[in-house]
Design a protein around this motif. Structure first.
Motif, PDB file in Angstrom:
ATOM      1  N   SER A   1       0.847   6.366  -5.173  1.00 12.24           N
ATOM      2  CA  SER A   1      -0.318   5.690  -4.599  1.00 12.24           C
ATOM      3  C   SER A   1      -1.522   6.545  -4.975  1.00 12.24           C
ATOM      4  CB  SER A   1      -0.185   5.600  -3.073  1.00 12.24           C
ATOM      5  OG  SER A   1       0.891   4.775  -2.692  1.00 12.24           O
ATOM      6  N   GLN A   2      -2.709   6.038  -4.747  1.00 13.97           N
ATOM      7  CA  GLN A   2      -3.939   6.812  -4.981  1.00 13.97           C
ATOM      8  C   GLN A   2      -3.899   7.520  -6.337  1.00 13.97           C
ATOM      9  OE1 GLN A   2      -4.922   9.342  -1.623  1.00 13.97           O
ATOM     10  NE2 GLN A   2      -4.255   7.824  -0.113  1.00 13.97           N
ATOM     11  N   GLN A   3      -3.626   6.759  -7.378  1.00 13.52           N
ATOM     12  CA  GLN A   3      -3.363   7.359  -8.687  1.00 13.52           C
ATOM     13  C   GLN A   3      -4.541   8.143  -9.271  1.00 13.52           C
ATOM     14  OE1 GLN A   3      -2.137   4.204 -11.297  1.00 13.52           O
ATOM     15  NE2 GLN A   3      -4.138   3.211 -11.371  1.00 13.52           N
ATOM     16  N   VAL A   4      -5.764   7.738  -8.994  1.00  6.72           N
ATOM     17  CA  VAL A   4      -6.908   8.497  -9.505  1.00  6.72           C
ATOM     18  C   VAL A   4      -6.978   9.864  -8.834  1.00  6.72           C
ATOM     19  CG1 VAL A   4      -9.438   8.585  -9.630  1.00  6.72           C
ATOM     20  CG2 VAL A   4      -8.239   6.449 -10.131  1.00  6.72           C
ATOM     21  N   SER A   5      -6.746   9.892  -7.539  1.00  2.00           N
ATOM     22  CA  SER A   5      -6.750  11.156  -6.807  1.00  2.00           C
ATOM     23  C   SER A   5      -5.639  12.081  -7.296  1.00  2.00           C
ATOM     24  CB  SER A   5      -6.587  10.891  -5.303  1.00  2.00           C
ATOM     25  OG  SER A   5      -6.383  12.097  -4.599  1.00  2.00           O
TER      26      SER A   5
ATOM     27  N   ASN B   1       2.908   2.435 -10.004  1.00  2.00           N
ATOM     28  CA  ASN B   1       1.639   3.166  -9.875  1.00  2.00           C
ATOM     29  C   ASN B   1       0.557   2.233  -9.370  1.00  2.00           C
ATOM     30  OD1 ASN B   1       1.935   2.182 -12.842  1.00  2.00           O
ATOM     31  ND2 ASN B   1      -0.283   2.493 -12.612  1.00  2.00           N
ATOM     32  N   SER B   2      -0.283   2.756  -8.494  1.00  2.00           N
ATOM     33  CA  SER B   2      -1.371   1.959  -7.912  1.00  2.00           C
ATOM     34  C   SER B   2      -2.434   2.896  -7.373  1.00  2.00           C
ATOM     35  CB  SER B   2      -0.833   1.070  -6.785  1.00  2.00           C
ATOM     36  OG  SER B   2      -1.896   0.413  -6.117  1.00  2.00           O
ATOM     37  N   ASN B   3      -3.646   2.382  -7.294  1.00  2.00           N
ATOM     38  CA  ASN B   3      -4.715   3.176  -6.678  1.00  2.00           C
ATOM     39  C   ASN B   3      -4.829   2.883  -5.189  1.00  2.00           C
ATOM     40  OD1 ASN B   3      -6.511   5.265  -7.386  1.00  2.00           O
ATOM     41  ND2 ASN B   3      -8.244   3.900  -7.026  1.00  2.00           N
ATOM     42  N   SER B   4      -4.056   1.899  -4.730  1.00  2.00           N
ATOM     43  CA  SER B   4      -4.004   1.584  -3.305  1.00  2.00           C
ATOM     44  C   SER B   4      -2.847   2.367  -2.681  1.00  2.00           C
ATOM     45  CB  SER B   4      -3.766   0.086  -3.105  1.00  2.00           C
ATOM     46  OG  SER B   4      -2.439  -0.260  -3.483  1.00  2.00           O
TER      47      SER B   4
ATOM     48  N   GLU C   1     -14.772   5.448  -9.884  1.00  2.00           N
ATOM     49  CA  GLU C   1     -13.359   5.593  -9.494  1.00  2.00           C
ATOM     50  C   GLU C   1     -12.520   4.345  -9.773  1.00  2.00           C
ATOM     51  OE1 GLU C   1     -10.230   6.111  -6.052  1.00  2.00           O
ATOM     52  OE2 GLU C   1     -11.758   4.579  -6.299  1.00  2.00           O
TER      53      GLU C   1
ATOM     54  N   SER D   1      -9.224   3.923 -12.491  1.00  2.00           N
ATOM     55  CA  SER D   1      -7.926   3.346 -12.167  1.00  2.00           C
ATOM     56  C   SER D   1      -7.532   2.289 -13.199  1.00  2.00           C
ATOM     57  CB  SER D   1      -7.962   2.717 -10.769  1.00  2.00           C
ATOM     58  OG  SER D   1      -6.689   2.205 -10.420  1.00  2.00           O
TER      59      SER D   1
END
Length: 454
Positions: free
Chosen positions: A201-205, A259-262, A405, A409
């Protein structure tokens, strides 16, 4: 005698009615005396339940303030046109907003009252004891708090203890480096038969922002934009190129499945479908509340070829922002509620039930020591966050990061799906970020190019 008894009955009946009326009047008076404040939030269901418990307890313990909560599914819903229309009629007193790496921009909004200004006029006990290490993301250049950091978190790695045992792995020794984790994921695939060995989750972070911090590198130059966000640009060097290329290889051999940014992949881990998950520490509450889920937590992996000792991740998350234009009585009520949230016992329970970082030292001391031993690795996470900050983990500032951001993603998705080579995806991200932050002019459109040729 009969007449006398009858009179007494009438008198008692009258007295009871009077007492009843007075009692009702008293309740109404107390109800009218309570000042109502409204808090808008986007907490996940598990953390929402804990927040509701705190609010219910606060409302029951005193009669001066009544807190009403309004939950939104996510930040998109909270900032939607419908929500803005609702706020135009009745603005919330406190609103939970995610970190956008530009807190000064939020603080300058006409609807926001910076926390340090609010606390100066309406003092809050324990206000000065808020931990600098866990609140830097919400401070300005003068180190002043801009919001109340009640939902601060860091990215961590969760792992399923039963899955590790089934794969013949030591559940007390999750991979500390990306190479070590890769070896474990292969065993989780081949021996524990997981279709989803790893998800994020939160792949950018996890795979961009904190890839830098965990390897003691800069995410943006110069100096992560902390001296001046103007002029700062993303620092996607060979570390980022190699890491994303490695993640693509994991995708190809089926050890990196989702994979997800959520936070959507969190649900797969909670259901036991994924063996390892990287996500925010604020997801701990959901997992702790999941029946039969046994898990451990560890720091994000790092590359020991680049740094002999892992770094400390950026603190991020969200915070409660005070709004402008409220009556004095509502501001006093808001201060009363924030003072309650700051109480060591309340803050400690919140930290332990949710996974959000400790608000102050007192909340750490008030925490149940046995809690840290109940989840393998948790104590180490908290201890790491008590380390002094360095130039690579104090945070970063980039103008326009709220727009940058999501773009990052999208580029990550393109690289991880094999649509675009990692180097091209990251190079494109750097150039697009320059435009979004105002560090480079927008490229001329095709139509403009044609006109210029004529």
């Amino acid at each position: 005698m009969i007449g006398s008894s009858f009179i007494r009955i009438i008198s008692l009946s009258y007295t009871n009615r009077v007492i009843g009326i007075l009692s009702t009047s008293l309740v109404c008076a107390l109800s009218q005396a309570a000042t109502e404040i409204e808090v808008w939030h986007t907490l996940n269901p598990a953390n929402r339940a804990e927040f509701e418990k705190i609010v219910k307890q606060f409302n029951a313990e005193q009669n001066d303030t009544k807190v009403e909560l309004k939950a939104f599914a996510d930040q998109i819903a909270l900032t939607s046109p419908d929500s803005r229309a609702l706020a135009a009629k009745r603005k919330p007193d406190l609103v939970q907003l995610d970190d956008n790496r530009s807190p000064d921009v939020i603080a300058n909004n006409q609807d926001i009252l910076p926390y340090y200004e609010f606390a100066k006029k309406y003092p809050i006990p324990d206000n000065t004891s808020i931990l600098a290490q866990t609140s830097g993301f919400i401070r300005d250049k003068q180190n002043r708090l801009l919001a109340f950091p009640f939902m601060a978190e860091i990215p961590v790695m969760f792992y399923n203890l039963d899955a590790y045992k089934k794969a013949g792995l030591d559940p007390n020794a999750p991979g500390a480096t990306w190479a070590a984790l890769q070896a474990q994921l292969l065993l989780l695939r081949d021996k524990a038969y997981y279709d989803c060995p790893y998800a994020t989750s939160q792949q950018v972070s996890v795979h961009l922002e904190n890839l830098a911090a965990m390897n003691n590198s800069l995410y943006a130059t110069p100096n992560n934009g902390l001296d001046n966000a103007k002029g700062a640009v993303l620092n996607f060097d060979t570390l980022f190129m190699r890491h994303i290329a490695m993640m693509v290889s994991w995708k190809k051999v089926n050890i990196f499945s989702v994979n997800s940014n959520s936070n959507q992949p969190d649900g797969l881990f909670a259901e036991g479908k994924c063996a390892v998950l990287t996500s925010g520490s604020g997801s701990l509450g959901q997992f702790a509340a999941t029946k039969d889920l046994k898990f451990g937590v560890a720091p994000l992996p790092y590359y020991d070829q680049l740094t002999p000792k892992p770094g400390v991740p950026f603190v991020s998350g969200s915070a409660l922002w005070v709004t402008t234009g409220q009556p004095v009585e509502q501001y006093k009520a808001t201060a009363s509620f924030l003072a309650y949230l700051s109480k060591p016992v309340v803050a400690a329970a919140w930290h332990q039930k949710t996974g959000f970082l400790p608000l102050n030292d007192a909340s750490t001391r008030a925490a149940d020591v046995s809690f840290y031993g109940s989840i393998p690795g948790l104590n180490r996470i908290v201890e790491n966050m008590r380390q002094a900050t360095t130039k690579t983990n104090r945070g970063f500032r980039l103008n326009g990061y709220a727009r940058i951001e999501p773009m990052l993603s999208v580029e990550l998705d393109a690289a991880l799906s094999g649509q675009v080579p990692p180097v091209k995806a990251l190079t494109t991200a750097i150039e697009e970020a320059k435009v979004m932050s105002g560090e480079a002019p927008a490229p001329a459109s095709a139509s403009n190019n044609k006109k210029s040729k004529k």
